[in-house]
Design an enzyme around this catalytic site. Structure first.
Site, PDB file in Angstrom:
ATOM      1  N   ARG A  13      -0.815  20.354  12.222  1.00 14.58           N
ATOM      2  CA  ARG A  13      -0.945  19.103  12.980  1.00 14.58           C
ATOM      3  C   ARG A  13      -1.936  19.268  14.129  1.00 14.58           C
ATOM      4  O   ARG A  13      -3.077  18.851  14.043  1.00 14.58           O
ATOM      5  CB  ARG A  13       0.430  18.659  13.502  1.00 14.58           C
ATOM      6  CG  ARG A  13       0.456  17.176  13.973  1.00 14.58           C
ATOM      7  CD  ARG A  13      -0.105  16.935  15.359  1.00 14.58           C
ATOM      8  NE  ARG A  13       0.641  17.619  16.414  1.00 14.58           N
ATOM      9  CZ  ARG A  13       0.302  17.575  17.702  1.00 14.58           C
ATOM     10  NH1 ARG A  13      -0.779  16.896  18.094  1.00 14.58           N
ATOM     11  NH2 ARG A  13       1.000  18.241  18.591  1.00 14.58           N
ATOM     12  N   ASP A  14      -1.541  19.917  15.184  1.00 19.96           N
ATOM     13  CA  ASP A  14      -2.418  20.070  16.344  1.00 19.96           C
ATOM     14  C   ASP A  14      -3.655  20.881  15.974  1.00 19.96           C
ATOM     15  O   ASP A  14      -4.730  20.683  16.533  1.00 19.96           O
ATOM     16  CB  ASP A  14      -1.649  20.753  17.486  1.00 19.96           C
ATOM     17  CG  ASP A  14      -2.294  20.527  18.842  1.00 19.96           C
ATOM     18  OD1 ASP A  14      -3.216  19.706  18.935  1.00 19.96           O
ATOM     19  OD2 ASP A  14      -1.887  21.181  19.812  1.00 19.96           O
ATOM     20  N   HIS A 205       3.001  25.773  25.378  1.00 16.16           N
ATOM     21  CA  HIS A 205       1.979  25.303  24.441  1.00 16.16           C
ATOM     22  C   HIS A 205       0.624  25.457  25.147  1.00 16.16           C
ATOM     23  O   HIS A 205       0.109  24.509  25.735  1.00 16.16           O
ATOM     24  CB  HIS A 205       2.265  23.839  24.087  1.00 16.16           C
ATOM     25  CG  HIS A 205       1.335  23.241  23.083  1.00 16.16           C
ATOM     26  ND1 HIS A 205       1.730  22.921  21.800  1.00 16.16           N
ATOM     27  CD2 HIS A 205       0.036  22.883  23.156  1.00 16.16           C
ATOM     28  CE1 HIS A 205       0.717  22.391  21.141  1.00 16.16           C
ATOM     29  NE2 HIS A 205      -0.324  22.352  21.956  1.00 16.16           N
ATOM     30  N   HIS A 207      -3.352  26.314  25.389  1.00 21.69           N
ATOM     31  CA  HIS A 207      -4.650  26.424  24.725  1.00 21.69           C
ATOM     32  C   HIS A 207      -5.459  27.547  25.376  1.00 21.69           C
ATOM     33  O   HIS A 207      -5.193  27.943  26.507  1.00 21.69           O
ATOM     34  CB  HIS A 207      -5.382  25.090  24.794  1.00 21.69           C
ATOM     35  CG  HIS A 207      -4.813  24.053  23.874  1.00 21.69           C
ATOM     36  ND1 HIS A 207      -5.555  23.411  22.920  1.00 21.69           N
ATOM     37  CD2 HIS A 207      -3.552  23.561  23.743  1.00 21.69           C
ATOM     38  CE1 HIS A 207      -4.791  22.567  22.252  1.00 21.69           C
ATOM     39  NE2 HIS A 207      -3.566  22.632  22.736  1.00 21.69           N
ATOM     40  N   CYS A 238      -8.083  18.706  21.235  1.00 18.57           N
ATOM     41  CA  CYS A 238      -7.602  17.336  21.374  1.00 18.57           C
ATOM     42  C   CYS A 238      -8.790  16.392  21.439  1.00 18.57           C
ATOM     43  O   CYS A 238      -9.728  16.635  22.217  1.00 18.57           O
ATOM     44  CB  CYS A 238      -6.751  17.201  22.641  1.00 18.57           C
ATOM     45  SG  CYS A 238      -6.198  15.515  22.952  1.00 18.57           S
ATOM     46  N   ASN A 247      -5.503  25.914  20.152  1.00 13.54           N
ATOM     47  CA  ASN A 247      -4.273  26.558  20.599  1.00 13.54           C
ATOM     48  C   ASN A 247      -4.442  28.070  20.591  1.00 13.54           C
ATOM     49  O   ASN A 247      -5.316  28.610  19.912  1.00 13.54           O
ATOM     50  CB  ASN A 247      -3.128  26.214  19.640  1.00 13.54           C
ATOM     51  CG  ASN A 247      -2.677  24.786  19.779  1.00 13.54           C
ATOM     52  OD1 ASN A 247      -1.910  24.454  20.665  1.00 13.54           O
ATOM     53  ND2 ASN A 247      -3.158  23.925  18.897  1.00 13.54           N
TER      54      ASN A 247
END
Length: 304
Positions: A13-14, A205, A207, A238, A247
């Site tokens: 997903r991300d 989370h 990055h 993003c 990430n």
């Protein structure tokens, strides 16, 4: 530090949401299956958002249905509102995630509303999820800095985390969306949030834009946080965070933790193979330093 660390895999997903190269539904399903086979049993597999806004997440319902046969795994999907929740539930979602930002600038750029308005959107989702027996994870973006508003005060993060917790989120994932955090700032933020809700229900989370993610994760582990979001190969970024990279790489996290004697349950060989497969689909090598090093080592040993 010998405690078990739980890794939530963000790659499908991300990791893919900002990639220019489209990845088919079939390849996304295979990606998820391979991650679970490597020992990553909690995977975020898609987002029920507008395909016009994030075309990479189109057909997330097909991906979620496609991995329904996989046993002993928990699959998460992102939902922005009730419409997304309806679509996610129709596809069989048992765990959904909602997302808010710690900065007004990012909230408006990302979801075109204020922080307070975003919370109002989530309230009916959380109420329905509770009635349906569906778990809800809460994300907070820009906890250590915003591309529009600059530095973020720890209290702002703590207040928002408490709001999401009170609404019913079982876990709050704290995102350094643009990767500007450093260890002491990460500790300060986590202490502020940990003073308001249980540290056991926090996740990191981070990055890796400035190469600080592993150091920040270690600092967070010293504060007692035991859940880490990561993406295979260092995938990610993003669409609404200019200049942000991916990430923290799952391989890098696993290498660090296993080297510390912390068991992750992840098979590095399988994870590396999975990362290389996805990197091939995207037409570029993995960002992960560990994946790059292991690939180079294997090439040397193979004599090619």
């Amino acid at each position: 530090m010998s405690d078990q660390i739980h890794i939530v895999e963000m790659g499908p997903r991300d990791g893919l949401q900002n990639e220019k190269t489209p990845v088919s539904v079939e390849a996304r399903i295979a990606f998820v299956e391979a991650l679970v086979a490597a020992g990553l049993n909690t995977v975020e597999v898609g987002a029920f958002v507008s395909p016009k806004a994030i075309p990479q997440m189109a057909s997330s319902d097909q991906v979620l249905r496609g991995v329904g046969h996989v046993k002993n795994a928990e699959f998460h999907v992102l939902v922005p509102n009730e419409k997304g929740y309806d679509a996610a539930r129709a596809a069989g979602a048992q765990v959904v995630s909602v997302f808010a930002a710690a900065s007004e600038g990012f909230s408006r750029a990302n979801i075109n509303c204020s922080i307070a308005e975003s919370i109002e959107r989530f309230k009916p989702v959380l109420a329905r999820a509770k009635a349906d027996g569906v778990k809800v994870r809460g994300y907070i973006s820009c906890v250590l800095g915003c591309p529009f508003d600059g530095e973020i005060k720890p209290k702002a993060v703590a207040d928002l985390a408490m709001t999401l917790w009170d609404l019913g989120c079982y876990e709050i994932s704290l995102g350094d969306t643009i990767g500007v955090g450093t260890p002491l700032r990460a500790k300060e933020m986590l202490r502020a949030v940990g003073a308001e809700l249980p540290v056991a229900n926090l996740a990191m989370h981070f990055h890796d834009t400035y190469g600080q993610a592993l150091a920040n994760l270690y600092a967070g582990m010293e504060e007692g946080v035991r859940v880490i979001d990561a993406a295979a190969g260092g995938l990610g970024g993003c669409p609404y965070a200019p200049g942000a990279t991916g990430n923290v790489a799952t391989e890098d996290v696993v290498f660090m933790l296993e080297g510390m004697g912390v068991k992750t349950g992840v098979d590095m060989d399988r994870l590396l193979a999975t990362t290389n497969e996805v990197a091939g689909l995207l037409g570029r090598p993995p960002v992960s330093r560990v994946a790059s090093a292991l690939n180079a080592k294997r090439k040397r040993l193979g004599g090619s």
